[in-house]
Every structure is written in C-alpha cells, then in structure tokens.
Scaffold this motif. Structure first.
Motif, PDB file in Angstrom:
ATOM      1  N   ASP A  43       6.298   6.861   7.652  1.00 31.91           N
ATOM      2  CA  ASP A  43       7.421   7.604   8.449  1.00 31.91           C
ATOM      3  C   ASP A  43       7.640   9.000   8.786  1.00 31.91           C
ATOM      4  O   ASP A  43       6.744   9.403   8.320  1.00 31.91           O
ATOM      5  N   ILE A  51       3.694   5.755   1.573  1.00 37.99           N
ATOM      6  CA  ILE A  51       3.127   4.705   2.599  1.00 37.99           C
ATOM      7  C   ILE A  51       3.787   3.627   2.966  1.00 37.99           C
ATOM      8  O   ILE A  51       3.863   3.327   2.245  1.00 37.99           O
ATOM      9  N   ARG A  52       3.401   2.930   4.092  1.00 39.98           N
ATOM     10  CA  ARG A  52       4.501   2.538   4.627  1.00 39.98           C
ATOM     11  C   ARG A  52       3.564   0.872   3.821  1.00 39.98           C
ATOM     12  O   ARG A  52       2.708   0.975   3.708  1.00 39.98           O
ATOM     13  N   THR A  53       4.471   0.087   4.391  1.00 40.89           N
ATOM     14  CA  THR A  53       3.824  -1.769   3.824  1.00 40.89           C
ATOM     15  C   THR A  53       3.024  -1.724   4.909  1.00 40.89           C
ATOM     16  O   THR A  53       1.920  -2.214   4.787  1.00 40.89           O
ATOM     17  N   GLU A  54       2.684  -1.832   6.020  1.00 40.19           N
ATOM     18  CA  GLU A  54       1.355  -2.064   7.197  1.00 40.19           C
ATOM     19  C   GLU A  54       0.775  -0.813   6.735  1.00 40.19           C
ATOM     20  O   GLU A  54      -0.596  -1.532   6.593  1.00 40.19           O
ATOM     21  N   ALA A  78      -0.105   0.465   4.019  1.00 39.96           N
ATOM     22  CA  ALA A  78      -0.787  -0.596   2.393  1.00 39.96           C
ATOM     23  C   ALA A  78      -2.090  -1.921   2.882  1.00 39.96           C
ATOM     24  O   ALA A  78      -2.686  -1.851   2.579  1.00 39.96           O
ATOM     25  N   LEU A  79      -1.186  -2.278   3.389  1.00 42.68           N
ATOM     26  CA  LEU A  79      -2.437  -3.843   4.026  1.00 42.68           C
ATOM     27  C   LEU A  79      -3.170  -2.818   4.875  1.00 42.68           C
ATOM     28  O   LEU A  79      -4.735  -2.811   4.520  1.00 42.68           O
ATOM     29  N   GLU A  93      -5.967  -1.231   2.001  1.00 44.09           N
ATOM     30  CA  GLU A  93      -6.259  -2.322   0.934  1.00 44.09           C
ATOM     31  C   GLU A  93      -7.494  -2.687   1.442  1.00 44.09           C
ATOM     32  O   GLU A  93      -8.958  -3.165   0.738  1.00 44.09           O
ATOM     33  N   THR A 100      -2.246   9.249   0.190  1.00 42.69           N
ATOM     34  CA  THR A 100      -3.543   8.303   1.440  1.00 42.69           C
ATOM     35  C   THR A 100      -4.301   8.047  -0.157  1.00 42.69           C
ATOM     36  O   THR A 100      -5.165   7.390  -0.888  1.00 42.69           O
ATOM     37  N   TRP A 109      -2.892   7.508  -3.375  1.00 40.45           N
ATOM     38  CA  TRP A 109      -2.538   5.571  -3.054  1.00 40.45           C
ATOM     39  C   TRP A 109      -3.737   4.718  -3.568  1.00 40.45           C
ATOM     40  O   TRP A 109      -4.306   3.798  -4.411  1.00 40.45           O
ATOM     41  N   ASN A 141      -5.075   2.742  -7.567  1.00 38.97           N
ATOM     42  CA  ASN A 141      -5.116   1.176  -6.825  1.00 38.97           C
ATOM     43  C   ASN A 141      -6.455   1.351  -7.557  1.00 38.97           C
ATOM     44  O   ASN A 141      -7.591  -0.375  -7.517  1.00 38.97           O
TER      45      ASN A 141
END
Length: 645
Positions: free
Chosen positions: A538, A544-547, A549-550, A553, A593, A596, A600
């Motif tokens: 944002d 980290i935004r949802t898109e 995070a994709l 992944e 980043t 994140w 994970n």
C-alpha cells in the motif's frame, strides 16, 4: 404469407357446442376448417360471431384462420374476443395474440400477453427468448437503418415470393396468369397455385423481362423456392406432393409439400425426382445449398421437430446420395416456425422465424455458423427488412451487398411481394483481434504456438497456429467479450480475457508466455521466472498485500525445493519523492519481504535484503526529467537475486 409457404399442419380439436341455434352453421365451418378451406370457414364463423354468439372454440378458429393467413388485425380482434371470454388459455394462444398485437403496433398489450405466455409455458424456448431479450425492440432498433429498399419491379396483384439467382436470372414463385385454362385456386388462400418464373438481371442486379420457367418443372400445383448449383446444372425446389401425374396425400387426405431435384440436359430440366427423406406424412421444403454444395438446408415438420416447423440440414454425398437429416438445434429452432434458410459464403445463415423476438409475423434473422458447425447468437436484421407483417426469403449477394426478400407488408401490390435491397452497413460489426506471442523473459517471438478463441462462456470458436513471426489473428464481433488461450510445449498455458471495442477497427493483444521450467544461475533474478516485477505494498506502507503474498509464495516454494539457494532481496523506487524518503521506504519494504519469508519457514541465513531507493534507476527518469507513468513504473521493482545455489 400463406400456409403453403409456412410448412406446418394445424391440428384442431373439435369441441362440442351446446345451446346455440347456429350449431349447424358452426359444424359446416368446422368441416371446412379441418380440411384447410380457411377462406370459406372464416366467412361461416364470422357471420355467426357477428350475430353475438360466443364460443371459445369458434374464436380460436377465427383467430387462427386470420393468423395463418397473416391478417393480424383481424386475428388480434378474434384472439381478443377469446381472451375476454376465457383468460385461461393454452400458452400458444397468448403467443399468437401477442404476435398479432405486435403486428398492429400495440406493443404494450403484446408484451403483456408475452408475459402471460412466459408464465404459462414454463421452459418453452420462446418464453426464455422473451425473458432474455425483454429489450428486444432496442436491439432491433440498433440493427435498423442499414438498408435501401424498393419494389423489385416484378410484382403482380397476386402472390410473388421467394427468389434464387441462377446464371444472371432471378427465379421466383408467382400466382399470376390467372386466365390460364385449367389453372386452379388453392383453398387455403383463395389464390391460384404458384409456378416458377424467371427475370433477367442487369448489371445492377435489377430484374427485367419476366418469362415462365421450364414447363417440365411447373405443374398444376405449387412450385416454389428453388436453389441451384453454381454450374447451373442441378436444381432443388419445393412442390406439392405431385410427381408423374400422381398426387400424394397424408393419412388425413391432405397433400403436403416435398423437395424435388432436377438436372439440366440440352437446356431442358429433366429427371425430376423427390429426395429420399421426403414423406407423405410431413412437409419438407425451401431448400438452400451451402457454398461448397455439400450440404442442403431445408425446413420441415418431420419427426424430431421442436416447433411448428424447424430448419434441418442433410449431407450430400459425392455420388449424389443423401445422409440423415439433422435438426439445427435450439439456438436456431424454437417452438414456433423457422423456415426459408439461406446460407452465405461468409458462414452466415439467414432465416425467417416467428419464434425469436421480432416485430410481428415472420421476421428475418441471422446467425454466424462457427467452424465447429454450431451457431452464434441469433440477431434480428432490423426494421428495414422486417415489418409487423410476414418478412421472409432473404437472399443476398455478399460482394455487392444487394439482394431480395419477400414481404406482405402494407403498401405492396399483392398478398406477397418481392423487394430488392442494398445493405449499406453489415449487421455484425467486426474487428480483427491479433497479436504476437513472445517469451515473457526474453521477448523472443514464439512461432508454432496454438492460439484458441472462446466466447465469454468458453465455447470454442476458432483455433490457429502462430506463423513464423509469432503472429495470430481472429475475426471478432464489436462489443463482445472473448477469452484467448495460448499453448506451447515447454511453456505454461495462458488465458486472457479481452473485450472488443464497439466500433469497427482493430484490437491488438500481445501474449507473453512463461517458460514452464526456468533455468537460473547465480546472479539471476529469480522473480523473472514468474514475471514478478514488483512486490506491491500500500502507498507509503510496508505491509505485504494479498496479491504480493501470492508472488512471494512462488519464491517460497522455489526456496523450499532448493535448500542451498540463497537470495538477496532488493527493493527499488522511482525518483519521485525525496532521496531520503525513497531510501527509507525501500529499505522497510525489503525487510518486510525478508521477514515474510522467514515467518513462513526460510532460515534467515539464506536471506539478505536491502532498499536501494532511487539509486539504481534503469532509465533516464531522475529528478527533474519529465517521464510517463509507464517509464516511472519500470524503476519501481523488486528483485530476488540468487547469491548461492
């Protein structure tokens, strides 16, 4: 437009009439009605009704008699009497009443009856079409204003209809020549039986002198609607069930119509034979050849018909035999009447129907024939060709956009008249959808890629292979939404949705394919394997935004699959904002980043991260230099540089 042209058989249940002094007259009318003597039956019923006698059965028959003879004003009158007497009617009568009301300009009442028809008929095709196209008048309006129309110059005060072109001649049916000895009137219409006539066509496709067609083809019964092979040596035509002096009848003693074939020898039409799928018990007629002359289209009420008459096709085998007739299906056919097909060399079928939403009576419609034999959306050709009455037998030369059609509209010379037209704008607005398929990472062009076009419901339309320049191209309709799928070995299949502009032109859609496997070395950016140009946050934030995070992944999965791989995560900004602000923001984002990935499951020893702000711009867009948004975007990027493998 008369019954012998419409190809349907009316089946009437005879109800009892009690308490009427006019019972004998009504019974007399019943006999004439059931034997198709409509003209006489109308007089009998109407005289009784005008004296004030009321009967649902009688009003049905009066309404039907006028409806079948396309006198929609009187049909509306008697269907109105029927509705007033008993509003609980069979669905078909709501539909016929609505069609009759539309034909005389009473749109609101017509729509009210169509609503009742829709409620009564449930899943009936015409009801679905009405619900789907409740704004059909707006669609028809949008399709109008595309023709210049005038009388063809060959009409008489009798019925003139249907037409075909053969060797610069227009061939059509007519009930003229009423003074001929032995010429007989048809009970249904009160007119003489039709024969075929020809008229020479000038350079402007304008009919000239009229002569009677070959006497070996014309009989004392109806002949109509021929179609010819390109060499002019074979014709298919419609005739009453009559051959070699013998008249055939069905089990109710009614002579129906059949399709016949004739061949030209020494300038005479000979060897007249009926086609093998004809029958004494149902009608076939109005043949039309496909451009390659391998398929014959026609109208029929044969077993398997969805409505009162449907359109069918049958394969013509090389040795001249025929395959099994196939119904064109419910995209084209409804529970109403579909008739008079015409197939163009642009893969279009034109036909007449009273089952699809129209202006009243029969309207002319068009549908594209897809490469797999399915049909596209059925469209009303507009109010130039179509009227509140019957409009049918549409014939067009696709090169000159000139042609002919038949109508019994007001202002004509006879019951049916032939009109000529010039189409000034095509019904379907078309565009070229094209592009080049490339490798996402290297931009290398990819010849030999399979590219498929689908509609918005993923129904297949067409498939091509890109040429040596990686180029593909499809013809598409304006305003429609399509799906494009690109497939190539060693690449990940990609689908894209595209909405075409509403005007003529060209739409370009480049397609970049990702390699299914990505070969990397130390120093490469792992993000390029997945087309990751930037991890999005944002504005002014480092969450980290949802898109984002994709995309992360994908990086996470590669790290898990390659436990010795290490990454240096680099975050860059453009030159807007201050140097210090950009440096701090990019640093926070690089660390977010990294965190994140650690959160994970990735060991922190495998990751480094740094924000470079605007220090590593990849183009000219530094402070004070005017750049586009796209140019600034190139500098806003995230990199995942491989430092160990």
């Amino acid at each position: 437009m008369k019954n012998y042209i419409l190809l349907y058989i009316t089946i009437v249940s005879v109800f009892s009439f009690n308490g009427y002094s006019q019972k004998a007259k009504i019974i007399s009318g019943d006999k004439k009605y059931d034997s198709y003597a409509y003209v006489d039956a109308i007089k009998t019923y109407e005289r009784v009704a005008e004296k004030g006698y009321k009967s649902a059965d009688m009003f049905q028959k009066l309404g039907n008699a006028y409806y079948f003879n396309s006198d929609f004003e009187k049909a509306a009158k008697w269907y109105g009497e029927l509705y007033a007497l008993t509003p609980d009617l069979e669905p078909e009568y709501y539909y016929r009443y609505a069609q009759s009301l539309k034909a005389i300009g009473k749109e609101n009442q017509a729509n009210e009856m169509l609503e009742k028809f829709s409620q009564k008929s449930g899943n009936e095709t015409r009801a679905k079409l009405f619900k789907k196209d409740s704004n059909y008048l707006e669609v028809i309006k949008a399709n109008s204003g595309r023709y210049k129309i005038e009388d063809a110059g060959i009409n008489s005060k009798y019925s003139d209809y249907g037409s075909a072109i053969n060797s610069n001649q227009l061939v059509f049916a007519s009930a003229r020549d009423t003074g001929s000895l032995g010429q007989r009137k048809h009970k249904w219409t009160g007119q003489y039986f039709t024969n075929l006539y020809t008229s020479d066509l000038g350079e402007e496709i304008t009919p000239g002198t009229i002569t009677k067609f070959d006497a070996t083809v014309n009989s004392k019964f109806h002949e109509s609607t021929p179609t010819f092979t390109k060499d002019g040596k074979t014709m298919y035509f419609t005739r009453n069930n009559y051959l070699d002096g013998k008249k055939g009848k069905n089990e109710n003693k009614i002579t129906l119509i059949k399709i016949y074939k004739a061949t030209l020898a020494e300038n005479k039409w000979t060897n007249i034979t009926e086609l093998p799928f004809n029958s004494n018990n149902y009608s076939t007629g109005h043949p039309a050849l496909s451009p390659d002359e391998k398929t014959l289209y026609f109208a029929s009420d044969m077993p398997g018909t969805l409505g009162q008459s449907d359109l069918f096709k049958v394969k013509i085998n090389e040795e001249g035999s025929f395959g099994t007739p196939e119904n064109l299906g419910n995209t084209i056919n409804t529970e109403g009447k579909e008739t008079f097909p015409n197939i163009t060399d642009e893969n279009e079928i034109y036909f007449a129907s009273d089952g699809h939403p129209g202006l009243g009576g029969l309207d002319v419609f068009m549908s594209k024939i897809n490469s797999d034999g399915t049909f596209g959306e059925v469209q009303n050709v507009g109010s130039d060709i179509n009227s509140p009455k019957d409009d049918f037998a549409y014939l067009i030369d696709t090169k000159s956009r000139k042609g002919f059609f038949t109508s019994n509209r007001d202002g004509g010379q006879g019951s049916d008249d032939i009109y000529k037209f010039l189409e000034t704008r095509k019904l379907i607005c078309l565009q070229e959808l094209s592009g080049i398929v490339t490798d996402l990472e290297t931009s290398e062009i990819l010849p030999g890629t399979k590219v498929s076009l689908f509609d918005n419901q993923f129904n297949s339309i067409s498939t091509i292979i890109t040429d040596g320049n990686g180029y593909y191209s499809f013809e598409v309709e304006c305003g429609k939404t399509y799906n494009i799928r690109a497939e190539k070995q060693e690449y990940t299949t990609k689908e894209q949705k595209i909405t075409i502009a509403v005007s003529n032109g060209k739409t370009t859609l480049p397609i970049a394919l990702e390699k299914a496997t990505c070969k990397v070395a130390i120093g490469d950016d792992l993000g390029k394997c997945f087309g990751i140009k930037m991890i999005y946050f944002d504005l002014d934030k480092s969450f980290i935004r949802t898109e984002a995070a994709l995309d992360l992944e994908k990086i996470l999965d590669v790290l898990n699959q390659n436990p010795t791989m290490k990454l240096d995560i680099r975050s860059h900004t453009d030159s807007r904002q201050t140097f210090k602000y950009n440096e701090a923001l990019s640093e926070r984002r690089a660390k977010s980043t990294v965190q994140w990935l650690i959160k994970n499951g990735i060991d922190s020893s495998r990751l480094t991260g740094k924000g470079y702000g605007e220090t590593q711009l990849i183009n000219k867009c530094s402070d004070g230099v005017k750049c586009t948004e796209e140019e600034h975007q190139l500098n806003r990027r995230s990199e995942f540089i491989i430092t160990a493998l």
